[in-house]
Design a protein around this motif. Sequence first.
Motif, PDB file in Angstrom:
ATOM      1  N   TYR A 128     -31.005  22.068   7.349  1.00 36.41           N
ATOM      2  CA  TYR A 128     -31.070  23.456   6.890  1.00 36.41           C
ATOM      3  C   TYR A 128     -32.102  23.618   5.778  1.00 36.41           C
ATOM      4  N   ARG A 129     -32.794  24.731   5.799  1.00 37.17           N
ATOM      5  CA  ARG A 129     -33.668  25.091   4.682  1.00 37.17           C
ATOM      6  C   ARG A 129     -32.812  25.775   3.618  1.00 37.17           C
ATOM      7  N   SER A 130     -33.180  25.591   2.356  1.00 33.06           N
ATOM      8  CA  SER A 130     -32.430  26.236   1.282  1.00 33.06           C
ATOM      9  C   SER A 130     -33.374  26.603   0.145  1.00 33.06           C
ATOM     10  N   ILE A 131     -32.912  27.543  -0.664  1.00 31.81           N
ATOM     11  CA  ILE A 131     -33.676  27.986  -1.825  1.00 31.81           C
ATOM     12  C   ILE A 131     -32.709  28.096  -2.992  1.00 31.81           C
ATOM     13  N   LEU A 132     -33.169  27.662  -4.183  1.00 29.98           N
ATOM     14  CA  LEU A 132     -32.294  27.605  -5.354  1.00 29.98           C
ATOM     15  C   LEU A 132     -32.639  28.702  -6.356  1.00 29.98           C
ATOM     16  N   ALA A 133     -31.599  29.198  -7.014  1.00 30.55           N
ATOM     17  CA  ALA A 133     -31.764  30.099  -8.156  1.00 30.55           C
ATOM     18  C   ALA A 133     -30.763  29.654  -9.213  1.00 30.55           C
ATOM     19  N   PHE A 134     -31.128  29.822 -10.497  1.00 34.23           N
ATOM     20  CA  PHE A 134     -30.305  29.281 -11.569  1.00 34.23           C
ATOM     21  C   PHE A 134     -29.700  30.350 -12.468  1.00 34.23           C
ATOM     22  N   ASP A 135     -29.908  31.608 -12.119  1.00 30.81           N
ATOM     23  CA  ASP A 135     -29.192  32.697 -12.786  1.00 30.81           C
ATOM     24  C   ASP A 135     -29.066  33.857 -11.796  1.00 30.81           C
ATOM     25  N   GLY A 136     -28.222  34.818 -12.137  1.00 29.42           N
ATOM     26  CA  GLY A 136     -27.925  35.893 -11.201  1.00 29.42           C
ATOM     27  C   GLY A 136     -29.109  36.765 -10.850  1.00 29.42           C
ATOM     28  N   ASP A 155     -32.620  29.678   9.809  1.00 30.45           N
ATOM     29  CA  ASP A 155     -31.539  29.724   8.830  1.00 30.45           C
ATOM     30  C   ASP A 155     -32.057  29.329   7.450  1.00 30.45           C
ATOM     31  N   LEU A 156     -31.717  30.147   6.453  1.00 30.08           N
ATOM     32  CA  LEU A 156     -32.104  29.863   5.070  1.00 30.08           C
ATOM     33  C   LEU A 156     -30.889  30.102   4.186  1.00 30.08           C
ATOM     34  N   ILE A 157     -30.493  29.097   3.429  1.00 28.86           N
ATOM     35  CA  ILE A 157     -29.312  29.181   2.574  1.00 28.86           C
ATOM     36  C   ILE A 157     -29.749  29.413   1.137  1.00 28.86           C
ATOM     37  N   LEU A 158     -29.256  30.473   0.537  1.00 24.73           N
ATOM     38  CA  LEU A 158     -29.515  30.753  -0.881  1.00 24.73           C
ATOM     39  C   LEU A 158     -28.386  30.156  -1.714  1.00 24.73           C
ATOM     40  N   ILE A 159     -28.741  29.285  -2.654  1.00 21.98           N
ATOM     41  CA  ILE A 159     -27.758  28.676  -3.552  1.00 21.98           C
ATOM     42  C   ILE A 159     -28.052  29.175  -4.964  1.00 21.98           C
ATOM     43  N   VAL A 160     -27.094  29.866  -5.560  1.00 21.21           N
ATOM     44  CA  VAL A 160     -27.260  30.384  -6.918  1.00 21.21           C
ATOM     45  C   VAL A 160     -26.249  29.671  -7.809  1.00 21.21           C
ATOM     46  N   GLU A 161     -26.735  28.746  -8.601  1.00 21.42           N
ATOM     47  CA  GLU A 161     -25.882  27.870  -9.411  1.00 21.42           C
ATOM     48  C   GLU A 161     -26.657  27.467 -10.654  1.00 21.42           C
ATOM     49  N   ASP A 162     -26.084  27.743 -11.848  1.00 22.71           N
ATOM     50  CA  ASP A 162     -26.814  27.462 -13.082  1.00 22.71           C
ATOM     51  C   ASP A 162     -26.796  25.990 -13.461  1.00 22.71           C
ATOM     52  N   GLU A 163     -25.894  25.209 -12.871  1.00 25.30           N
ATOM     53  CA  GLU A 163     -25.906  23.767 -13.108  1.00 25.30           C
ATOM     54  C   GLU A 163     -26.865  23.131 -12.097  1.00 25.30           C
ATOM     55  N   ARG A 164     -28.046  22.799 -12.568  1.00 24.93           N
ATOM     56  CA  ARG A 164     -29.120  22.333 -11.680  1.00 24.93           C
ATOM     57  C   ARG A 164     -28.705  21.114 -10.854  1.00 24.93           C
TER      58      ARG A 164
END
Length: 235
Positions: A29-37, A5-14
């Motif tokens: 859970y493993r997760s990966i962050l992105a800060f723009d679309g 399982d890998l959760i993608l979190i896309v949120e510009d507020e770090r």
Amino acid sequence: MMEEDLILIVEDEREIAELVQDYLEAEGYRSILAFDGLEGLDHFIEHRPTVAVLDVMLPKMDGIELCRRIRGESNIPIIIMSAKKSETDKIIGLWIGADDYVTKPFSPGELVARIKAQLRRFKHLSVQKEEEHTIKFPGLEINLKEYTVVRAEGRQVELSAKEFKLLAFLAANRGQVFSKEQLLENVWGYQHIGDTNTITVYVRKLREKIEPNPSEPRFIKTVWGIGYKFDGGIQ
């Protein structure tokens, strides 16, 4: 929870993104962050996450458009986060394919609980879907999606397209007796009688490939004077 399982979190507020990541990691859970679309879209394409959590107000590409792009490629659960309380935004998000909608400010624990719920639902539906594509009998498994047949000992059986179609048709209608003419119509697709010897030949080939003892078939039984039926292999 599964290791893959890998959760993608896309949120510009770090700060928010990292807080959610901390909560997810505490749950294993493993997760990966992105800060723009656009970065979020790149991460989705590269990493193929199990769940996507998207803020609505994102730089470069907003969350609604990102949701639409992801949904066009995948049926993974998508959760929309938004500071807006407008019912219209919620409706738009759900209409374009989001599975859940969370209004800011929210509890990170609640968001994790929603992610878990979406994962359970998604995996349950995935199993159901796979089962719908698979016909199982003692000693034989037919996968209608992958066009594969596996015998009891785990050996995959090599079938031609027509052999597979004939087997799948009989197995899907277990116990029902079909004449050779009916099998020609349903498997070969034409409505005139044609050469019924074709069915005899194909049944013999199938028995040689799937039956433990072709001379005493367990699966494809002859109904004398009428045709054939699939019996299910139970003796």
